[in-house]
Each structure stands twice: as C-alpha cells, then as structure tokens.
Design an enzyme around this catalytic site. Structure first.
Site, short mmCIF file in Angstrom:
data_model
loop_
_atom_site.label_atom_id
_atom_site.label_comp_id
_atom_site.label_asym_id
_atom_site.label_seq_id
_atom_site.Cartn_x
_atom_site.Cartn_y
_atom_site.Cartn_z
N LYS A 43 6.41 -7.43 -0.62
CA LYS A 43 7.22 -6.22 -0.66
C LYS A 43 7.39 -5.57 -2.11
O LYS A 43 7.02 -6.53 -3.00
CB LYS A 43 8.66 -6.33 -0.12
CG LYS A 43 9.49 -7.26 -0.75
CD LYS A 43 10.73 -7.54 0.04
CE LYS A 43 11.62 -8.67 -0.80
NZ LYS A 43 12.78 -9.17 -0.01
N TYR A 268 20.65 6.79 -30.01
CA TYR A 268 21.73 7.97 -29.21
C TYR A 268 23.11 7.20 -29.18
O TYR A 268 23.24 6.18 -29.23
CB TYR A 268 21.40 8.10 -27.85
CG TYR A 268 20.18 9.21 -27.61
CD1 TYR A 268 20.30 10.40 -27.86
CD2 TYR A 268 18.92 8.82 -27.09
CE1 TYR A 268 19.29 11.37 -28.00
CE2 TYR A 268 18.14 9.50 -26.57
CZ TYR A 268 18.06 10.90 -27.39
OH TYR A 268 17.25 11.90 -27.07
C1 LIG Z 1 12.29 -10.53 -0.05
C2 LIG Z 1 12.57 -11.53 1.19
C3 LIG Z 1 12.16 -12.91 1.18
C4 LIG Z 1 11.94 -13.52 -0.26
O1 LIG Z 1 12.74 -13.85 -1.02
P1 LIG Z 1 12.37 -14.67 -2.16
O2 LIG Z 1 13.79 -15.30 -2.68
O3 LIG Z 1 12.13 -13.56 -3.43
O4 LIG Z 1 11.61 -15.53 -2.13
C5 LIG Z 1 12.34 -13.67 2.29
N1 LIG Z 1 12.63 -13.03 3.34
C6 LIG Z 1 13.09 -11.77 3.63
C7 LIG Z 1 13.50 -11.26 4.69
C8 LIG Z 1 13.10 -11.02 2.42
O5 LIG Z 1 13.37 -9.70 2.45
#
Ligand SMILES: *Cc1c(COP(=O)(O)O)cnc(C)c1O
Length: 395
Positions: A43, A268
C-alpha cells in the site's frame, strides 16, 4: 548508506534499491515456519518505493499475496500484468464491488451488507470471488465484531459466489504484549468457535511487522509484512536477529552557497540564528516535496510526551535535539531555519569542500515524499522494464 549520489543531471532524486527489498523479503521468510505464507504489504505506493516494482520483487522472492488499501491499487497491479492474489484491506463503497470482481481481487468484508453486494456483483459476472473477513478486536476501525460475525455466519455461508478464503484482524499496538495477547485471544476464540461449527478458513492471519518479529506463535497461516520489507524495524522493536538492508536514499544537490556572519538569522520567521561565522548551503527541497514533514501523533504516554516537548524546546532554542541532519561527502550537517516550501538551508561550515552541484543525502519520511520526486531504480534487472509504470523518469 552505501549508495552513491549519482542521479545524473537531476537536482533531486530518490534512489531505490530493489536488491535490498529482495534481501529483506528473504530475511523475513527465514523467520517463518514452513507452510506459513508471506503477504507483502505494498500500500501507499509500496511505502514510497513504487507499488508495481515492490510487488514484482516481493512475488519473485516468495511472497504469495499482496496487500493494498484501495481497489484502485489492485487495478494498477493487474494492469501491470501482476496476476498473484491481491487483498484489498479497506471496506468497499457500494459500486466498488464491480472492480473487485472484474480485476479478480480479494475483498475484505466488514459487514454483511457488503457481502451481499459483492455476491450480487459476482453473480452478475458469473464468477466467484475470494473474501477475507476482517475482525475488529481492539483497533476500533474496520471489521465485524466477533459478536456480529457469530450472528451473521449463516447468512455469509449462503452466498455461493463468495469463497471464504481468509479471516484476519489487525493489532493496534503490537509492542504492547498484554493488549496484543488480548486481541489475539479474542480472534482465536472466534476462529475456534467457527471450527467447532465445521467452518475451517484456510488463511488465518494477524501479524504486521512488529508482531511477526515479537510473537512467532501468532504467525498462524500467513503474516502481513510492510515496514520490515522496506528495511526498517518497527518503532519499539529492537534486538532481533534480522539483518535488514537500506532500500532507499533521497538526494538533492546544493544549488547555492552563502557565507554568513555570526548572529545572522536564517529563513522564514527568523527562527534560527547562527552562532559563528559559517556557510549556508541551499538544497532545492521543502515541505511541498514532503521534506521535513512528519506525522506527530498524539503522545502515547508520559515519556512520549516528554520526548516531543524536549524536541520542540530544542528546536526553539536552536539546540541539536530533534534537528534534522543531512550528509554531504560522507559528513554530517544540520538543516537550519524553517524548512521552506521548496528550499531548505544546511549549515556546511564544517564541510569546506561543499560545492554547487554536490549531492546531499537527506532524511525523509518515506510515505510522505511526493511522487513528483523522480525515482531511480537500482539493483535488479527486472526493474528496468518496470520503470515506465510508476516512476516519472524521463525516457
Ligand atoms: C499496513 C498494514 C500492515 C503492515 O503493517 P507494517 O507494520 O508496516 O508491517 C498489515 N496489515 C494491515 C491490515 C495493514 O493495513
């Protein structure tokens, strides 16, 4: 980081080492007992590394399923020729079921209405669709509560179009052993109930990166790894027998040098004042690129709160705590003054050889770095043919 800054002709670029991702996938697989599967979570554009590229590497190195949040991500994977199983984590909006069916994605189910809509879409297409039921055990986000699932099991089983392939939950704080055990027990009680009723679901999975490292006894049939594949240990996890490799380095070249005298303010808001005569180097990155952007969650406890306060106070008084550092020619230099929209300043007083065009290695939160930063892939031959898919490298 060993990779050399060499983004020929670019003012800033992201170098991604696919060989390192491959190595990390193999490292994680070494932790799994035979028969335990690995889902590669890709993702958020593969945590910034490129959705398609990381998916290819992970599948080539033995991941058997991919995890994404949105159906659209699944569509991109399919249109890039990736045919392996893809689980879409989030609940579907009415209408999105068609996408799941058309692209042979695997859906997560969080309620029975969604199951009904998905079954109807599958029926229309004369096709079966794989589903994983998501169980809410303590994250308070998506999924059937165990009671809701117990109440709806018979309804779910009445949809012949749905192949009930998996059941899973997600941990809210994997480094909190007591709460994680509570979530795990809640989940297993439900799974065991179902088994007593003759319902054996082949893929039971609960572990994210932190949990798969901390609780081997919870691996079940599959683990879902994101963070570790990209070379990082999850926050709060140390002391593991895992040798991860860096997958990513972010570079920008010095575009300007400005000698300043002691007492000069920088940037800034004039938030920083130099304490000695020095030289400032300007690099063409800023918060519009995602540089210096951090996600500051509500502190999880008193120590956490203290850390945030110390960092903030440090930044206010111009102390090095919480200051972001870059590396130029192998030497460390602090970012000074407020990070601008597109430009930032580095104090290179200790790096006399710093020069226009010299690359600086910059720290950045991976998932917030903008896609406008060109990606340069290295490390695996496969990468070459993938380049046009997600990156925006000039041909
Ligand atoms: C993002 C996600 C993971 C992976 O998590 P990590 O801590 O990056 O390994 C696993 N399961 C679900 C449902 C997620 O949304």
């Amino acid at each position: 980081m060993g990779m050399e800054g060499n983004g020929t002709g670019r003012s800033r670029w992201l170098e991604i080492n696919l060989q390192a991702i491959a190595h990390n996938v193999e490292q994680v697989r070494l932790l799994l007992k035979p028969g335990v599967r690995l889902m590669a979570v890709v993702k958020a554009d593969g945590y910034g590394h490129g959705l398609v590229q990381t998916a290819r590497v992970a599948l080539a190195r033995g991941a058997t399923m991919l995890g994404v949040t949105h159906p659209e991500e699944g569509v991109i994977l399919r249109e890039s020729g990736i045919n392996g199983p893809v689980l879409v984590f989030r609940p579907l909006l009415p209408g999105e079921e068609e996408t799941i069916v058309a692209y042979r994605l695997t859906a997560s189910l969080s309620d029975v209405q969604q199951a009904g809509r998905l079954a109807a879409a599958a029926r229309r297409a004369r096709q079966a669709v794989r589903v994983h039921t998501k169980i809410e055990t303590g994250m308070s986000r998506t999924g059937f509560t165990p009671e809701a699932l117990r109440g709806h099991v018979d309804e779910l089983l009445q949809f012949p179009e749905l192949i009930w392939e998996g059941i899973y939950t997600h941990f809210a704080a994997a480094t909190d052993r007591a709460f994680t055990l509570h979530q795990f027990q809640t989940f297993m009680d439900l799974v065991n109930d179902l088994e007593r009723r003759g319902i054996r679901i082949p893929l039971r999975h609960v572990c994210n990166s932190a949990a798969l490292l901390l609780y081997p006894e919870m691996h079940l049939d599959m683990v879902r790894a994101g963070t570790v594949l990209y070379g990082q240990l999850p926050a709060g996890v140390t002391d593991v027998s895992l040798s991860l490799q860096d997958t990513w380095s972010f570079w920008a070249r010095i575009v300007h040098l400005l000698p300043v005298i002691r007492g000069t303010t920088v940037g800034y808001g004039r938030t920083y004042r130099v304490r000695r005569d020095t030289v400032l180097a300007v690099v063409p990155v800023g918060y519009a690129d995602g540089f210096g952007v951090d996600v500051t969650p509500r502190p999880a406890g008193f120590m956490d709160l203290l850390k945030v306060l110390v960092k903030t106070a440090g930044a206010f008084y111009g102390l090095p705590w919480g200051t972001c550092h870059v590396r130029i020619n192998g030497k460390t230099a602090p970012v000074v003054g407020r990070i601008g929209m597109n430009l930032s300043c580095v104090d290179v007083g200790n790096i006399p050889e710093a020069d226009i065009g010299m690359p600086a290695l910059l720290p950045v939160r991976r998932t917030v770095l903008r896609e406008s930063i060109p990606r340069v892939y290295r490390g695996l031959e496969e990468a070459k043919e993938l380049r046009p898919m997600v990156s925006n490298l000039p041909a």
